[in-house]
Scaffold this motif. Structure first.
Motif, PDB file in Angstrom:
ATOM      1  N   CYS A  82      -3.111  67.931  68.773  1.00 12.71           N
ATOM      2  CA  CYS A  82      -1.232  67.276  69.013  1.00 12.71           C
ATOM      3  C   CYS A  82      -0.247  68.628  69.197  1.00 12.71           C
ATOM      4  CB  CYS A  82      -0.942  65.705  68.577  1.00 12.71           C
ATOM      5  SG  CYS A  82       0.607  65.456  69.978  1.00 12.71           S
ATOM      6  N   THR A  83       0.714  68.606  70.419  1.00  8.55           N
ATOM      7  CA  THR A  83       0.918  69.469  70.561  1.00  8.55           C
ATOM      8  C   THR A  83       2.570  69.309  71.438  1.00  8.55           C
ATOM      9  OG1 THR A  83       0.728  71.124  71.999  1.00  8.55           O
ATOM     10  CG2 THR A  83      -0.312  71.350  69.628  1.00  8.55           C
ATOM     11  N   ILE A  84       2.322  67.466  71.466  1.00  4.81           N
ATOM     12  CA  ILE A  84       4.246  67.956  72.160  1.00  4.81           C
ATOM     13  C   ILE A  84       5.167  67.805  72.149  1.00  4.81           C
ATOM     14  CG2 ILE A  84       2.128  65.713  73.362  1.00  4.81           C
ATOM     15  CD1 ILE A  84       3.744  64.226  71.928  1.00  4.81           C
ATOM     16  N   GLN A  85       5.942  67.297  72.806  1.00  6.29           N
ATOM     17  CA  GLN A  85       7.443  67.170  73.038  1.00  6.29           C
ATOM     18  C   GLN A  85       7.965  66.004  73.520  1.00  6.29           C
ATOM     19  OE1 GLN A  85       9.601  71.104  73.039  1.00  6.29           O
ATOM     20  NE2 GLN A  85      11.675  69.952  72.639  1.00  6.29           N
ATOM     21  N   VAL A  86       8.523  64.939  73.495  1.00 14.00           N
ATOM     22  CA  VAL A  86       8.905  64.045  74.054  1.00 14.00           C
ATOM     23  C   VAL A  86      10.397  64.775  74.021  1.00 14.00           C
ATOM     24  CG1 VAL A  86       9.013  61.163  74.096  1.00 14.00           C
ATOM     25  CG2 VAL A  86       7.271  62.175  72.427  1.00 14.00           C
ATOM     26  N   GLY A  87      10.601  64.490  76.110  1.00 13.81           N
ATOM     27  CA  GLY A  87      11.825  64.279  75.811  1.00 13.81           C
ATOM     28  C   GLY A  87      11.762  66.202  76.738  1.00 13.81           C
ATOM     29  N   GLY A  88      11.470  66.991  75.863  1.00 15.91           N
ATOM     30  CA  GLY A  88      11.742  67.973  76.537  1.00 15.91           C
ATOM     31  C   GLY A  88      12.867  68.737  75.740  1.00 15.91           C
ATOM     32  N   PHE A  89      12.864  70.383  76.318  1.00 17.80           N
ATOM     33  CA  PHE A  89      14.371  70.932  76.270  1.00 17.80           C
ATOM     34  C   PHE A  89      14.774  70.193  77.195  1.00 17.80           C
ATOM     35  CE2 PHE A  89      17.459  73.756  76.930  1.00 17.80           C
ATOM     36  CZ  PHE A  89      17.684  74.562  75.917  1.00 17.80           C
ATOM     37  N   LYS A  90      14.952  70.126  78.095  1.00 21.05           N
ATOM     38  CA  LYS A  90      15.864  68.501  78.411  1.00 21.05           C
ATOM     39  C   LYS A  90      15.560  67.123  79.160  1.00 21.05           C
ATOM     40  CE  LYS A  90      19.017  72.865  80.859  1.00 21.05           C
ATOM     41  NZ  LYS A  90      19.942  73.448  81.334  1.00 21.05           N
ATOM     42  N   PRO A  91      15.761  66.737  78.940  1.00 25.04           N
ATOM     43  CA  PRO A  91      17.401  66.266  78.653  1.00 25.04           C
ATOM     44  C   PRO A  91      17.350  65.827  77.017  1.00 25.04           C
ATOM     45  CG  PRO A  91      16.716  64.009  79.058  1.00 25.04           C
ATOM     46  CD  PRO A  91      15.287  65.117  79.446  1.00 25.04           C
ATOM     47  N   SER A  92      16.482  65.431  76.084  1.00 27.43           N
ATOM     48  CA  SER A  92      16.719  65.066  75.009  1.00 27.43           C
ATOM     49  C   SER A  92      17.585  66.280  73.485  1.00 27.43           C
ATOM     50  CB  SER A  92      14.848  65.022  74.396  1.00 27.43           C
ATOM     51  OG  SER A  92      14.812  63.940  75.088  1.00 27.43           O
ATOM     52  N   THR A  93      16.339  67.434  74.074  1.00 28.94           N
ATOM     53  CA  THR A  93      16.648  68.640  73.203  1.00 28.94           C
ATOM     54  C   THR A  93      18.709  69.096  72.787  1.00 28.94           C
ATOM     55  OG1 THR A  93      14.739  69.533  72.599  1.00 28.94           O
ATOM     56  CG2 THR A  93      15.742  70.823  71.752  1.00 28.94           C
ATOM     57  N   VAL A  94      18.265  68.693  74.182  1.00 27.80           N
ATOM     58  CA  VAL A  94      20.259  69.541  74.610  1.00 27.80           C
ATOM     59  C   VAL A  94      21.063  68.543  74.145  1.00 27.80           C
ATOM     60  CG1 VAL A  94      21.710  69.613  76.015  1.00 27.80           C
ATOM     61  CG2 VAL A  94      19.102  70.858  76.411  1.00 27.80           C
ATOM     62  N   VAL A  95      20.962  66.617  74.264  1.00 25.55           N
ATOM     63  CA  VAL A  95      21.239  66.172  73.585  1.00 25.55           C
ATOM     64  C   VAL A  95      21.489  65.760  71.978  1.00 25.55           C
ATOM     65  CG1 VAL A  95      21.126  63.541  73.484  1.00 25.55           C
ATOM     66  CG2 VAL A  95      21.024  64.542  75.824  1.00 25.55           C
ATOM     67  N   ASP A  96      20.062  66.103  71.284  1.00 26.30           N
ATOM     68  CA  ASP A  96      20.191  66.270  70.278  1.00 26.30           C
ATOM     69  C   ASP A  96      21.052  66.702  69.120  1.00 26.30           C
ATOM     70  OD1 ASP A  96      18.691  64.287  69.332  1.00 26.30           O
ATOM     71  OD2 ASP A  96      16.777  65.349  69.179  1.00 26.30           O
ATOM     72  N   PHE A  97      21.823  68.131  69.988  1.00 22.21           N
ATOM     73  CA  PHE A  97      22.434  69.562  69.844  1.00 22.21           C
ATOM     74  C   PHE A  97      24.115  68.888  69.986  1.00 22.21           C
ATOM     75  CE2 PHE A  97      19.016  71.280  68.283  1.00 22.21           C
ATOM     76  CZ  PHE A  97      19.547  72.703  67.980  1.00 22.21           C
ATOM     77  N   GLU A  98      24.310  68.873  71.541  1.00 20.38           N
ATOM     78  CA  GLU A  98      25.160  68.236  71.877  1.00 20.38           C
ATOM     79  C   GLU A  98      26.193  67.339  72.008  1.00 20.38           C
ATOM     80  OE1 GLU A  98      26.851  70.734  73.836  1.00 20.38           O
ATOM     81  OE2 GLU A  98      24.728  72.022  73.189  1.00 20.38           O
ATOM     82  N   ILE A  99      25.753  66.151  71.472  1.00 20.21           N
ATOM     83  CA  ILE A  99      26.625  65.038  70.879  1.00 20.21           C
ATOM     84  C   ILE A  99      26.982  65.115  69.294  1.00 20.21           C
ATOM     85  CG2 ILE A  99      26.094  62.278  70.578  1.00 20.21           C
ATOM     86  CD1 ILE A  99      24.954  61.703  72.488  1.00 20.21           C
TER      87      ILE A  99
END
Length: 718
Positions: A82-99
């Motif tokens: 398994c090598t998944i990333q749920v939500g991907g770079f956009k939107p989820s990772t960006v949200v995790d940084f910006e908020i």
């Protein structure tokens, strides 16, 4: 020796190329069935073309298939990677940084711990549990789940707790750091041996040896080597802890509270790359077209590198061929590390051969390493609990427990930040529902938090006076979203109390409080503490009865005074004596306040004594304050009268540990008769209790609002 090997998340094509390329370079595995699965059809198409080109380049003939159907991919697989990333770079990772950045919380990678790790875990765990249940239902009976997805420890912990299939979490940090340390120590890697244990991204080199000798002196020597400038955080932690940690400085800086939140000077000093993961992702995206062209063959023959050091292919090969190897894996802590939480996910050496994966018992970590690991394990535990139970309060509490978040933000900002992150990830469709929290309690509506709370409280009364009235106020709080009806019974312990009704039926609107007052009468004096039980047969109701406390009598001693004492948190904090004499009330008190302070702009935080008086059968209460000191604003302060209206005397003295005040107050000024019992209560505010304890507020009768109620006031007969 053909077997089915499934890669879920094959759209991570560069890493997929490494993993599958490693597998196909083992002759015994080269005829395996390789099943590629991803949710992105375009990326999956690239992965399919790429892997077929890799096979041709290697001259091997595996069966390579691709599917968007996860269950089809898992069916009959003996190994699922398994090598998944749920939500991907956009939107989820960006949200995790910006908020978080809006609230003043900066991050570097945000994929393992911290607020980014928490929310990545909350998004990822449900998907991994779905994969695990598919494996349990459809895969080969001996299937092993190999997880490369972060946050590693949270994900593996959740899989073990919720499903329990055979699994291992794999990370390159151990072997990558071992090679780096060999380089820093100017040693040949083949001459180096090591023992590592802890948790993922915070495991420590318990041993680092050169040909059997302790090589740590070479690492401490490297502390002053400018060539290792990019690992300043890890070397600083080694300086403080005595052991080197496995994951990079950019990771490590957000796992502990010692660096980022101290600001730019500290960030620059330790060369901490804030927002590093964002930059990496943007660079990968910017170069994707070139990468894609190289992978699918538009620019010549595909390059296949020699086998990497990733553990996945070695584990599969060892199990299939019974070839003994040692790898480092993330596995459930079932007696492996004694001073870490049992059941959490730990990273330890694992012996792997035809019998499978066999973790090695470590025993105890050095206590300082266990302590710093547990600071991370606590966050993991709460995040896993939030994901598995849906309890929203555990999201807040995970953020509270996180070392970097706790060092950077106050609680109200942590709460608000979590709320905004939950709302945004839910809006984006990558986060499920979590039970709402009862305001101000930290409890969710799930479980005990949805119980109705029924409370009985006695209003002002005179338990020592025959035929006096008593009122019991019954309030019921309803935290639920629907109207509730509860049946309650009142049961007085003492037959001298007669209630007009003992059976109640109360209806409470959603998320509100309903109140009913039950009158009663004191038929005979009540001289002992008496309970009035509030009873509900429903397990959904928490019923809390009332306790009626008879007054304490104070009679005159030989000196003509009545004597009393006050306590603060169980410690004596004041003594006093009181009497009527020649039309005045005479009072002397010694307060164990070693640091009396008066703040005119904030009197509630000052040192003071408040006194309350009333005739025995009256509810009108006279109140006055005594402000310690000898200045103009010190002395007796009548709450409803000016000093000029009363002729009082006041004396004050002070020692290092206490102060004494003496007052004489006209009886008429406080509404007391020349003779007969009267009611008295007092509160005292102290800044410091003697020389060993902090201050606080003390109450003579235990009633914290004696100016409103006098049912517990002392009865003075002197």
């Amino acid at each position: 020796m053909s077997c089915k090997i499934t890669l879920i998340g094959a759209g991570s094509v560069v890493f997929a190329k490494t993993l599958i390329g490693d597998i196909l370079q083992f002759p015994e595995l080269s005829d395996s069935t390789i099943c590629l699965m991803d949710v992105d059809p375009e990326r999956l198409k690239v992965a399919d073309i790429m892997m077929k080109r890799v096979a041709r380049k290697l001259g091997v003939n595996p069966t390579i298939v691709s599917t968007l159907d996860r269950r089809e991919a898992v069916k009959d697989a003996k190994y699922v990677i398994c090598t998944i990333q749920v939500g991907g770079f956009k939107p989820s990772t960006v949200v995790d940084f910006e908020i978080p950045k809006k609230y003043g919380l900066r991050q570097t990678i945000a994929d393992t711990l911290g607020i980014g790790g928490i929310f990545r875990g909350l998004r990822t765990i449900p998907v991994l549990l779905g994969i695990s249940r598919d494996i349990e239902e459809l895969a080969h009976p001996d299937c092993l789940f190999l997880n490369y997805t972060n946050p590693m420890a949270m994900n593996c912990w959740a899989v073990d707790e919720a499903v329990g299939i055979p699994h291992v979490g794999l990370c390159h940090s151990v072997f990558g750091t071992a090679r780096m340390l060999a380089s820093h120590a100017n040693l040949n890697y083949d001459d180096v041996s090591y023992l590592v244990a802890g948790i993922n991204h915070m495991a420590f080199f318990l041993k680092f040896q050169y040909q059997g000798q302790d090589a740590y002196p070479l690492l401490f020597k490297a502390l002053n080597d400018p060539d290792r400038h990019y690992e300043l955080v890890r070397y600083e932690m080694m300086r403080r802890l005595g052991y080197f940690v496995t994951e990079s400085s950019e990771h490590q800086s957000e796992y502990v509270p010692h660096f980022i939140h101290f600001g730019e000077e500290m960030v620059d000093r330790y060369k901490i790359p804030l927002d590093e993961y964002i930059r990496r992702c943007e660079a990968i995206i910017a170069s994707w077209k070139d990468t894609e062209a190289k992978l699918i063959g538009e620019e010549g023959e595909i390059e296949v590198k020699e086998q990497s050091h990733e553990y996945g292919s070695f584990i599969i090969h060892s199990i299939e061929t019974n070839t003994p190897r040692t790898v480092y894996g993330n596995v459930p802590n079932q007696g492996l590390i004694d001073n870490l939480l049992q059941g959490c996910c730990v990273e330890v050496p694992c012996l792997v051969d035809g019998t499978g994966l066999n973790p090695v018992k470590i025993g105890e970590l050095p206590p300082q390493l266990a302590a710093i690991c547990m600071s991370n394990v606590n966050v993991q535990r709460l995040t896993v609990s939030a994901a598995l139970t849906g309890k929203r309060e555990h999201i807040y509490q995970a953020a509270m427990a996180d070392p970097h978040t706790a060092a950077s933000l106050p609680l109200d900002k942590i709460w608000a930040m979590c709320d905004e992150l939950v709302e945004q990830h839910q809006k984006d469709g990558f986060l499920g529902e979590f039970e709402p929290v009862i305001r101000g309690t930290g409890r969710s509506f799930a479980g005990i938090g949805d119980r109705l709370i029924a409370t009985a409280k006695a209003s002002a009364s005179h338990l020592d006076v025959v035929d006096s009235e008593l009122h019991l106020e019954i309030s019921v709080e309803n935290p639920r979203k629907t109207t509730q009806s509860v049946s309650l019974a009142l049961s007085p312990e003492n037959e001298n109390l007669e209630l007009q009704k003992t059976q109640l039926q109360i209806e409470i609107a959603p998320q509100s409080t309903a109140t009913e007052v039950v009158p009663g009468t004191i038929r005979k004096p009540i001289t002992q503490k008496t309970r009035v039980d509030l009873i509900s047969e429903s397990t959904c109701v928490l019923a809390i009865g009332a306790t009626l406390v008879p007054r304490t009598w104070i009679s005159a001693k030989e000196d003509g005074f009545g004597h009393f004492e006050m306590s603060l948190s169980g410690f004596p904090c004041a003594t006093g004596k009181i009497r009527r004499h020649q039309g005045n009330l005479e009072l002397e008190m010694q307060i164990q306040d070693s640091k009396p302070e008066v703040y005119p702009e904030n009197p509630d935080q000052s040192s003071y004594v408040h006194l309350f008086f009333s005739e025995q059968n009256r509810n009108n209460i006279a109140a006055l304050g005594v402000i310690p000191g000898e200045g103009e604003k010190s002395g007796i302060d009548f709450w409803n009268k000016s000093k000029s209206e009363t002729k009082t005397s006041y004396r004050y003295s002070q020692t290092e540990l206490n102060y004494t005040l003496t007052a004489s107050i006209p009886l008429h000024a406080i509404g007391l008769p020349e003779s007969g019992p009267f009611l008295f209560d007092a509160t005292a505010s102290l800044q410091a209790l003697g020389d060993a304890h902090s201050g606080g507020k003390a109450f003579l009768s235990g009633e914290n609002q004696p100016h409103r109620y006098n049912d517990r006031a002392f009865l003075i007969d002197c």
